[in-house]
Scaffold this active site. Structure first.
Site, short mmCIF file in Angstrom:
data_model
loop_
_atom_site.label_atom_id
_atom_site.label_comp_id
_atom_site.label_asym_id
_atom_site.label_seq_id
_atom_site.Cartn_x
_atom_site.Cartn_y
_atom_site.Cartn_z
N LYS A 7 -45.74 16.59 -41.33
CA LYS A 7 -46.03 16.99 -40.28
C LYS A 7 -46.34 15.78 -39.20
CE LYS A 7 -50.64 17.96 -39.97
NZ LYS A 7 -51.79 19.05 -40.24
N ARG A 321 -21.95 8.57 -21.77
CA ARG A 321 -22.05 8.16 -23.18
C ARG A 321 -22.64 6.76 -23.33
NH1 ARG A 321 -16.93 9.56 -26.53
NH2 ARG A 321 -18.16 8.77 -28.24
N HIS A 351 -12.62 13.36 -11.20
CA HIS A 351 -12.30 14.79 -11.89
C HIS A 351 -11.56 14.62 -13.30
CE1 HIS A 351 -12.02 15.80 -7.31
NE2 HIS A 351 -10.90 14.77 -7.41
N ASN A 365 -9.71 3.70 -7.54
CA ASN A 365 -9.58 5.23 -7.82
C ASN A 365 -8.83 5.81 -8.87
OD1 ASN A 365 -10.43 7.62 -5.69
ND2 ASN A 365 -8.48 7.94 -6.94
N ALA A 368 -7.33 12.37 -10.83
CA ALA A 368 -7.73 13.78 -11.90
C ALA A 368 -6.88 13.63 -13.02
CB ALA A 368 -7.45 14.83 -10.97
N SER A 393 -2.79 10.85 -10.54
CA SER A 393 -3.36 11.90 -11.36
C SER A 393 -2.51 12.11 -12.58
CB SER A 393 -3.31 13.24 -10.68
OG SER A 393 -4.21 13.26 -9.67
N ALA A 411 1.36 8.99 -10.53
CA ALA A 411 0.98 9.93 -11.27
C ALA A 411 2.02 10.49 -12.43
CB ALA A 411 1.01 11.23 -10.22
N ARG A 428 7.56 7.46 -16.67
CA ARG A 428 7.81 9.02 -16.82
C ARG A 428 9.20 9.10 -16.62
NH1 ARG A 428 5.16 10.07 -10.76
NH2 ARG A 428 6.77 9.77 -9.69
#
EC number: 2.7.7.23
Length: 463
Positions: A7, A321, A351, A365, A368, A393, A411, A428
């Site tokens: 307790k 966190r 974002h 920067n 997103a 992004s 991106a 890419r």
């Protein structure tokens, strides 16, 4: 409590019950401070070593034989005592050091050998009753189970908190017996014994009933926790903090707030959280052990062991966190999670991003949907983004990589190699448009009809 945990280790306002009791007792600046432990001592003693290493731990020997037996164990352990001995309890968390100081001051002023802390309550059921003598002093204390009808009608109750002359206490403990309804050594028998020996017994009546309320169930734990939180909120409002809805705002005991902080509904400030002047926290925000600077805004955010600098904006729906540091004027936006990440002055992570084990330079920067892929399945690795760099992004930075000052990342890239200053990093596949693919593979569909030359021409005529 119906719990596997002692307790005394259940918490309100971010502190175990025993910590509140010790904090109050320390206001007396006693030469010795002892805690008597019995049931679940194997849990309580290690906790005391962390909470208050200066406290002396006394084990209640054999089975628990009541409060008198517990104090007898303490006196035997502490040796010969002189001066005053204050006895209080580990489950009365709203008892304050200021009350104990006034209590002992009255004891001295009246020249008492024993003084008991009492209160007058609407329903005294279950409490020991204070039976007053003709001179206004305390004649005796009668436990509820031993009280007669007239004694049960008394509304002045014993809190269990005493201050004793040390010699009177030692002598009285030797005279205690178990001749009562519970077969225990009652500390409350000592006033009767003392008066029989010609000693003066007085009472200090508190008008704050919450201070003598103990905790025996989780219902009582919640009730005292709610009342303590109300008092903490009231104290901060009187100190210049705006709390829009105190009923939905929770502030733990070790939180520190500056004047002109504003707390919006649904905010919970925990641990050693500190908030600087002009900052707005909430709504629906939980911060534990977080340092927030001045003029910051933290909205619908969960954070722990993080630092939020001056003028920073966070949220809504951000997760800070441990190890997160946001320098002045940085911005962390919607659905962003940061862990062990340093975001430089004026930098932005607006974002839908995960930033783990990262260093982001001034003015950078982060577009997103950017992911700092910091874990290779075995170890964590760190990545950096330099000053005034731009990450497009839907980019993945596969740690460890270094995006230098003044660089761009296109991106949709998956970056596995460093990008130098002034460079554009692209990782890419090259886009290829297959002419006529819809007509060949989706013939007859609305998409096919919309793509036909006639449909395209008609759409242009309408415009």
């Amino acid at each position: 409590m119906k719990s596997k945990r002692s307790k005394l280790l259940h918490e309100i306002a971010g502190r175990p019950l025993i910590a509140h009791a010790i904090n109050a007792a320390e206001a007396l600046h006693a030469q010795q401070l002892a805690v008597v432990v019995g049931v679940m001592a194997d849990q309580v003693e290690p906790a005391l070593q962390q909470l208050a290493p200066n406290v002396r731990v006394v084990h209640q020997t054999d089975d628990a034989y009541g409060t008198g037996h517990a104090v007898r164990c303490a006196v035997a352990e502490l040796g010969e005592l002189q001066g005053e001995v204050v006895v209080t309890y580990g489950d009365v968390p709203l008892l304050t050091g200021e009350t104990l100081q006034r209590f002992t001051a009255q004891h001295r002023a009246e020249g008492n050998q024993i003084t008991v802390l009492t209160a007058r309550v609407p329903d005294p059921t279950g409490y020991g009753r204070i039976v007053r003598a003709a001179d206004g002093g305390v004649e005796r204390i009668v436990e509820h189970k031993d009280a007669g009808e007239a004694e049960r009608a008394i509304d002045e109750i014993n809190s269990g908190v005493f201050v004793f002359d040390a010699q009177v206490l030692t002598d009285g403990l030797s005279r205690l017996s178990t001749d009562n309804a519970q077969g225990e050594y009652y500390l409350t028998d000592l006033p009767d014994i003392a008066r029989g020996l010609g000693h003066r017994v007085g009472a200090y009546v508190t008008d704050d009933l919450w201070e003598v309320e103990g905790v025996n169930t989780r219902v009582q734990l919640a009730a005292l926790g709610r009342e303590l939180n109300r008092r903490i909120c009231e104290r901060w409002m009187l100190a210049g903090v705006t709390i829009v809805d105190p009923q939905t705002t929770w502030i733990q005991a070790d939180v520190d707030l500056a004047p002109d902080v504003t707390l919006l509904p649904g905010t919970s400030l925990e641990g050693t959280t500190v908030v600087g002047s002009g900052s707005v926290i909430g709504p629906d925000t939980t911060l534990r052990d977080v340092e927030v600077g001045e003029d910051a805004t933290v909205c619908r955010t969960h954070g722990s062991l993080a630092v939020v600098g001056d003028g920073v904006t966070v949220g809504p729906f951000a997760y800070l966190r441990p190890g997160t540091v946001l320098d002045s004027r940085a911005h962390v936006g919607t659905f962003v999670e940061l862990k062990n990440a340093h975001v430089g002055p004026g930098a932005k992570v607006p974002h839908l991003s995960y930033v783990g084990d990262a260093e982001i330079g001034e003015g950078a920067n982060i577009g997103a949907g950017t992911i700092f892929a910091n874990y290779d399945g075995v170890n964590k690795h760190k990545s950096t983004v330099g000053r005034f760099s731009f990450v497009g992004s839907d980019t993945v930075l596969v740690a460890p990589v270094d995006i230098a000052d003044g660089a761009y990342v296109a991106a949709g890239s998956a970056i596995t190699e460093n990008v130098g200053s002034g460079e554009l990093g692209i990782a890419r596949g090259r886009q290829h448009n297959s002419s006529g693919w819809v007509g060949r593979n989706r013939a007859g569909t609305n998409t096919d009809k919309a793509s036909s030359p006639q449909a395209t021409s008609a759409q242009g005529d309408q415009r």
